[in-house]
Scaffold this active site. Structure first.
Site, PDB file in Angstrom:
ATOM      1  N   GLY A  12     -52.190  13.198 -21.265  1.00  0.00           N
ATOM      2  CA  GLY A  12     -52.535  14.487 -20.671  1.00  0.00           C
ATOM      3  C   GLY A  12     -53.693  14.651 -19.571  1.00  0.00           C
ATOM      4  O   GLY A  12     -54.200  15.555 -19.442  1.00  0.00           O
ATOM      5  N   THR A  45     -53.530  14.638 -16.467  1.00  0.00           N
ATOM      6  CA  THR A  45     -53.324  15.439 -15.240  1.00  0.00           C
ATOM      7  C   THR A  45     -53.435  17.000 -15.743  1.00  0.00           C
ATOM      8  O   THR A  45     -53.388  18.012 -15.030  1.00  0.00           O
ATOM      9  CB  THR A  45     -52.020  15.440 -14.777  1.00  0.00           C
ATOM     10  OG1 THR A  45     -50.848  15.682 -15.524  1.00  0.00           O
ATOM     11  CG2 THR A  45     -51.949  14.074 -14.262  1.00  0.00           C
ATOM     12  N   GLN A  82     -55.548  20.372 -17.377  1.00  0.00           N
ATOM     13  CA  GLN A  82     -56.899  21.133 -17.324  1.00  0.00           C
ATOM     14  C   GLN A  82     -58.261  20.243 -18.048  1.00  0.00           C
ATOM     15  O   GLN A  82     -58.906  19.737 -17.509  1.00  0.00           O
ATOM     16  CB  GLN A  82     -56.975  22.568 -17.725  1.00  0.00           C
ATOM     17  CG  GLN A  82     -58.308  23.026 -18.101  1.00  0.00           C
ATOM     18  CD  GLN A  82     -58.536  24.277 -18.707  1.00  0.00           C
ATOM     19  OE1 GLN A  82     -58.421  25.336 -17.991  1.00  0.00           O
ATOM     20  NE2 GLN A  82     -58.104  24.373 -20.091  1.00  0.00           N
ATOM     21  N   ASP A 111     -45.131   8.764 -22.117  1.00  0.00           N
ATOM     22  CA  ASP A 111     -44.867   9.993 -22.600  1.00  0.00           C
ATOM     23  C   ASP A 111     -45.088  10.028 -24.302  1.00  0.00           C
ATOM     24  O   ASP A 111     -44.689   8.858 -24.519  1.00  0.00           O
ATOM     25  CB  ASP A 111     -43.426  10.453 -22.056  1.00  0.00           C
ATOM     26  CG  ASP A 111     -42.725  11.852 -22.398  1.00  0.00           C
ATOM     27  OD1 ASP A 111     -42.933  12.259 -23.718  1.00  0.00           O
ATOM     28  OD2 ASP A 111     -42.659  12.339 -21.563  1.00  0.00           O
ATOM     29  N   ALA A 165     -49.747  17.485 -24.693  1.00  0.00           N
ATOM     30  CA  ALA A 165     -48.813  18.442 -25.391  1.00  0.00           C
ATOM     31  C   ALA A 165     -47.953  19.393 -24.455  1.00  0.00           C
ATOM     32  O   ALA A 165     -48.192  19.688 -23.387  1.00  0.00           O
ATOM     33  CB  ALA A 165     -49.645  19.427 -26.348  1.00  0.00           C
ATOM     34  N   SER A 222     -47.953  22.646 -24.342  1.00  0.00           N
ATOM     35  CA  SER A 222     -48.923  23.536 -24.757  1.00  0.00           C
ATOM     36  C   SER A 222     -48.729  25.106 -24.419  1.00  0.00           C
ATOM     37  O   SER A 222     -49.651  26.149 -24.599  1.00  0.00           O
ATOM     38  CB  SER A 222     -50.340  23.085 -24.129  1.00  0.00           C
ATOM     39  OG  SER A 222     -50.230  23.166 -22.751  1.00  0.00           O
ATOM     40  N   TYR A 269     -38.374  19.959 -28.649  1.00  0.00           N
ATOM     41  CA  TYR A 269     -39.164  18.935 -27.679  1.00  0.00           C
ATOM     42  C   TYR A 269     -40.482  19.384 -28.114  1.00  0.00           C
ATOM     43  O   TYR A 269     -41.451  18.222 -28.160  1.00  0.00           O
ATOM     44  CB  TYR A 269     -39.259  19.173 -26.103  1.00  0.00           C
ATOM     45  CG  TYR A 269     -39.732  18.562 -25.464  1.00  0.00           C
ATOM     46  CD1 TYR A 269     -39.670  17.181 -25.161  1.00  0.00           C
ATOM     47  CD2 TYR A 269     -41.154  19.122 -24.814  1.00  0.00           C
ATOM     48  CE1 TYR A 269     -40.739  16.546 -24.459  1.00  0.00           C
ATOM     49  CE2 TYR A 269     -42.113  18.447 -24.140  1.00  0.00           C
ATOM     50  CZ  TYR A 269     -41.692  17.097 -23.882  1.00  0.00           C
ATOM     51  OH  TYR A 269     -42.695  16.432 -23.155  1.00  0.00           O
ATOM     52  N   TYR A 288     -45.051  25.715 -31.526  1.00  0.00           N
ATOM     53  CA  TYR A 288     -46.073  25.053 -30.991  1.00  0.00           C
ATOM     54  C   TYR A 288     -47.214  24.624 -32.020  1.00  0.00           C
ATOM     55  O   TYR A 288     -47.798  23.455 -32.261  1.00  0.00           O
ATOM     56  CB  TYR A 288     -46.889  25.422 -29.537  1.00  0.00           C
ATOM     57  CG  TYR A 288     -48.381  25.265 -29.357  1.00  0.00           C
ATOM     58  CD1 TYR A 288     -48.381  24.321 -28.615  1.00  0.00           C
ATOM     59  CD2 TYR A 288     -49.415  25.935 -29.572  1.00  0.00           C
ATOM     60  CE1 TYR A 288     -49.602  23.619 -28.127  1.00  0.00           C
ATOM     61  CE2 TYR A 288     -50.633  25.478 -29.088  1.00  0.00           C
ATOM     62  CZ  TYR A 288     -50.837  24.552 -28.733  1.00  0.00           C
ATOM     63  OH  TYR A 288     -52.091  23.843 -28.297  1.00  0.00           O
ATOM     64  N   LYS A 300     -48.445  21.315 -34.020  1.00  0.00           N
ATOM     65  CA  LYS A 300     -49.904  20.881 -33.940  1.00  0.00           C
ATOM     66  C   LYS A 300     -50.493  20.950 -35.289  1.00  0.00           C
ATOM     67  O   LYS A 300     -51.094  20.065 -35.606  1.00  0.00           O
ATOM     68  CB  LYS A 300     -50.838  21.987 -33.146  1.00  0.00           C
ATOM     69  CG  LYS A 300     -50.811  21.679 -31.515  1.00  0.00           C
ATOM     70  CD  LYS A 300     -51.385  20.743 -31.264  1.00  0.00           C
ATOM     71  CE  LYS A 300     -51.356  20.532 -29.534  1.00  0.00           C
ATOM     72  NZ  LYS A 300     -52.364  19.385 -29.215  1.00  0.00           N
ATOM     73  N   HIS A 331     -59.766  27.930 -24.225  1.00  0.00           N
ATOM     74  CA  HIS A 331     -60.733  27.428 -23.193  1.00  0.00           C
ATOM     75  C   HIS A 331     -60.124  27.517 -21.788  1.00  0.00           C
ATOM     76  O   HIS A 331     -58.807  27.030 -21.471  1.00  0.00           O
ATOM     77  CB  HIS A 331     -61.378  26.282 -23.447  1.00  0.00           C
ATOM     78  CG  HIS A 331     -60.441  25.114 -23.948  1.00  0.00           C
ATOM     79  ND1 HIS A 331     -59.708  25.338 -25.257  1.00  0.00           N
ATOM     80  CD2 HIS A 331     -59.918  23.975 -23.208  1.00  0.00           C
ATOM     81  CE1 HIS A 331     -59.070  24.072 -25.284  1.00  0.00           C
ATOM     82  NE2 HIS A 331     -59.237  23.352 -24.346  1.00  0.00           N
TER      83      HIS A 331
END
Length: 383
Positions: free
Chosen positions: A9, A11, A13, A64, A88, A90, A101, A157, A161, A187
């Site tokens: 991940g 790419t 934030q 992936d 994720a 997210s 997925y 989600y 998690k 965040h």
């Protein structure tokens, strides 16, 4: 030899901020990104190095979380000292539309990484950070939420998690892995995705101030969140993997704010005052006044006249399509353990976070406005 980190991940934030942070510390950073027909590396383009450069400190791999062979091959080639699993699906609302997925990537994806490390005999070498989430607490059982608070996930989600959290704990205990969960509360930053609520707000209000958009539509305005800056939170991720013993940590500011108040604070940042009226789906925000000095300083003098004409008009509305089937009303974290063991403290307040996001988005929206006026195509995000 420099330490080697692998970031899934990269790419996103958090991946972008973490990569920059680790490179400054002398790491060689490998990142996994999904293949797309369009480039999706905007957040890390300033870190990119041509593959022909020797001794690069940023190397990207296509991969992936749903592909175990691919993950195992990459981990085997990279031989990382640290793995940060930040990838994720997210977006909480979207997870209701793509539950299978989401479970595959966010739940089983964690297992695939842990199992790859085990099968490659990297347990003595590789430390693993798993990006857990405050959404695990869902229908909160305790206020504030800490490491011992029972989980009650309220979305596909969060349920995915939850599996990721417990499989990390299981592998840590079963195979003596240095594997830790960071239970990060919300965040944000100027790099946040456009459809996440805070970035949606800062983008929309920047557009409203620049006369590019009339109104923004939101979901549940009364939801409360514990918001911090992503730059602070990647420091915590790093600190977690530097500990002698693995463990799980809540990372949070300990301050909660409603989405309604976040919107008010964002308008105030550009000198605009709004008031909310009505209830539920009929609630709206009306522009009441503009502080001319602040507006001209933060947005620009040439935009003031058009903005001033809008006083008395609605600028925020509610659309039921943004409601979740099961809502999470209140999240506020207790980061005492992180403060005591990691020495971690947030450096950004909510106000300075909003300042950072608004400054960035006003600049970005001005650029889009110039391009549009020049006849160039721009991308619009109104979701």
């Amino acid at each position: 030899m420099n330490k080697v980190a692998l970031i899934t991940g990269i790419t996103g934030q958090d991946g972008a901020y973490l990569a920059e942070y680790l490179i400054k510390k002398g790491y060689t950073v490998h990142g996994i990104k999904r293949r797309s027909s369009m480039f999706n590396t905007d957040r890390i383009d300033h870190l990119y190095q041509d593959p022909h450069i020797e001794n690069r400190n940023l190397i990207l791999h296509y991969g992936d979380l749903t592909d175990s062979l691919n993950l195992t091959r990459i981990i085997g080639e990279v031989q990382p000292d640290e793995i940060y699993n930040l990838a994720a699906m997210s977006h909480v609302k979207v997870s209701f539309d793509t539950p299978e997925y989401t479970a595959n990537a966010d739940g089983l994806g964690v297992l695939r990484i842990l199992e790859a490390v085990r099968l490659l005999n990297l347990i003595p070498k590789t430390r693993i950070y798993q990006a857990s989430t405050s959404e695990l607490y869902g229908l909160v059982q305790e206020v504030p939420q800490k490491e011992t608070t029972p989980f009650y996930p309220r979305s596909p989600y969060a349920v995915a998690k939850l599996y990721g959290y417990w499989i990390t704990v299981n592998y840590r205990e079963a195979y003596k892995m240095h594997a830790s969960n960071g239970i990060l509360f919300n965040h944000e930053s100027p790099l946040r995705g456009e459809t996440f609520v805070t970035r949606k707000v800062t983008r929309a209000i920047s557009r409203i101030a620049l006369n590019m958009q009339e109104k923004v539509y939101m979901g549940n305005l009364s939801s409360k969140r514990d918001w911090g800056h992503a730059k602070d939170y990647v420091r915590a991720m790093y600190a977690i993997l530097q500990q002698d013993e693995p463990s799980d940590y809540v990372i949070a500011t300990g301050i909660t704010t409603t989405i309604r108040d976040f919107i008010k604070m964002t308008f105030e940042e550009v000198g605009m005052e709004v008031s909310f009226h009505g209830e539920g789906v009929n609630e709206v925000a009306v522009l009441r006044s503009i502080n001319e000095k602040i507006f001209k300083e933060k947005v620009g003098e040439v935009y003031f006249e058009n903005a001033n004409k809008r006083i008395g008009e609605e600028v925020v509305g509610v659309d039921p399509q943004y409601f979740r089937p099961t809502e999470v009303e209140l999240l506020i974290g207790d980061a005492t353990k992180a403060r005591e063991r990691l020495g971690w403290e947030p450096q950004y307040s909510l106000k300075t976070l909003i300042e950072d996001m608004v400054l960035s988005d006003v600049k970005l929206m001005k650029k889009e406005s110039y391009l549009r006026e020049g006849g160039y195509k721009i991308l619009n995000y109104f979701e």
